[in-house]
Design a protein around this motif. Structure first.
Motif, short mmCIF file in Angstrom:
data_model
loop_
_atom_site.label_atom_id
_atom_site.label_comp_id
_atom_site.label_asym_id
_atom_site.label_seq_id
_atom_site.Cartn_x
_atom_site.Cartn_y
_atom_site.Cartn_z
N PHE A 1 66.99 28.91 19.70
CA PHE A 1 66.50 27.99 20.72
C PHE A 1 66.93 28.50 22.10
CE2 PHE A 1 70.70 26.47 19.56
CZ PHE A 1 71.30 26.25 20.79
N ARG A 2 66.27 27.98 23.15
CA ARG A 2 66.59 28.37 24.51
C ARG A 2 66.22 27.26 25.48
NH1 ARG A 2 62.61 31.91 25.73
NH2 ARG A 2 63.52 33.42 24.35
N PHE A 3 67.08 27.01 26.44
CA PHE A 3 66.81 26.09 27.53
C PHE A 3 67.13 26.77 28.86
CE2 PHE A 3 67.90 23.11 24.09
CZ PHE A 3 66.84 22.23 24.16
N PHE A 4 66.38 26.44 29.89
CA PHE A 4 66.72 26.82 31.25
C PHE A 4 67.31 25.57 31.89
CE2 PHE A 4 63.55 29.80 29.91
CZ PHE A 4 64.00 31.00 30.42
N ALA A 5 68.51 25.68 32.41
CA ALA A 5 69.23 24.52 32.92
C ALA A 5 69.89 24.88 34.25
CB ALA A 5 70.28 24.06 31.90
N ALA A 6 70.73 24.01 34.71
CA ALA A 6 71.53 24.24 35.91
C ALA A 6 72.99 24.30 35.50
CB ALA A 6 71.31 23.09 36.90
N PRO A 7 73.82 24.90 36.31
CA PRO A 7 75.26 24.85 36.00
C PRO A 7 75.72 23.40 35.88
CG PRO A 7 74.84 26.46 37.72
CD PRO A 7 73.55 25.69 37.51
N GLY A 8 76.70 23.15 35.06
CA GLY A 8 77.22 21.79 34.85
C GLY A 8 77.61 21.60 33.40
N MET A 9 77.72 20.33 33.01
CA MET A 9 78.07 20.02 31.62
C MET A 9 76.83 19.56 30.87
SD MET A 9 80.98 17.48 30.08
CE MET A 9 80.07 15.95 30.10
N TRP A 10 76.60 20.14 29.70
CA TRP A 10 75.44 19.84 28.88
C TRP A 10 75.88 19.66 27.43
CZ3 TRP A 10 71.00 19.02 31.41
CH2 TRP A 10 70.86 19.58 32.68
N THR A 11 75.14 18.84 26.69
CA THR A 11 75.32 18.73 25.25
C THR A 11 74.07 19.25 24.58
OG1 THR A 11 76.78 16.82 25.44
CG2 THR A 11 75.70 17.14 23.31
N LEU A 12 74.25 20.12 23.59
CA LEU A 12 73.17 20.59 22.74
C LEU A 12 73.28 19.81 21.44
CD1 LEU A 12 73.71 24.39 23.35
CD2 LEU A 12 71.86 22.99 24.29
#
Length: 103
Positions: free
Chosen positions: A61-72
């Protein structure tokens, strides 16, 4: 067992990892086997739904995101799993998600 090391996903042409934050990984079961077809959700730092993709047949899988905190969060018939990632800038951040049935 002898095998080639994990090579990671090939990014599409035109992706500039100097300017973009890419979250990538693989959904795996408890035995380390890929889980294809899992739904992988991207949740922001407050737990709000941001995006969803279906993992490839090899669990990628792949996501384009921004710096910060994320949950997958991965959801599949073989189980569910969460992992938190903290990209602190641009680049590729590889984080696998292991799923397991609730006991």
């Amino acid at each position: 067992m002898c095998a080639a090391p994990k090579q990671g996903q090939k990014l599409p042409a035109g992706v500039d990892v100097e300017k973009e934050t890419v979250l990538t990984g693989q959904v795996l079961d408890g035995d380390g086997q890929p889980v294809g077809g899992a739904f992988v959700r991207l949740l922001d730092g407050t737990g709000e739904f941001t995006a969803e993709v279906v993992a490839s047949g090899t669990g990628d899988f792949r996501f384009f995101a921004a710096p910060g905190m994320w949950t997958l969060r991965a959801l599949s018939p073989r189980g569910n799993g969460d992992v938190t990632v903290h990209p602190d800038g641009t680049g590729v951040y590889d984080q696998d998600v292991t799923v397991a049935k609730a006991s």
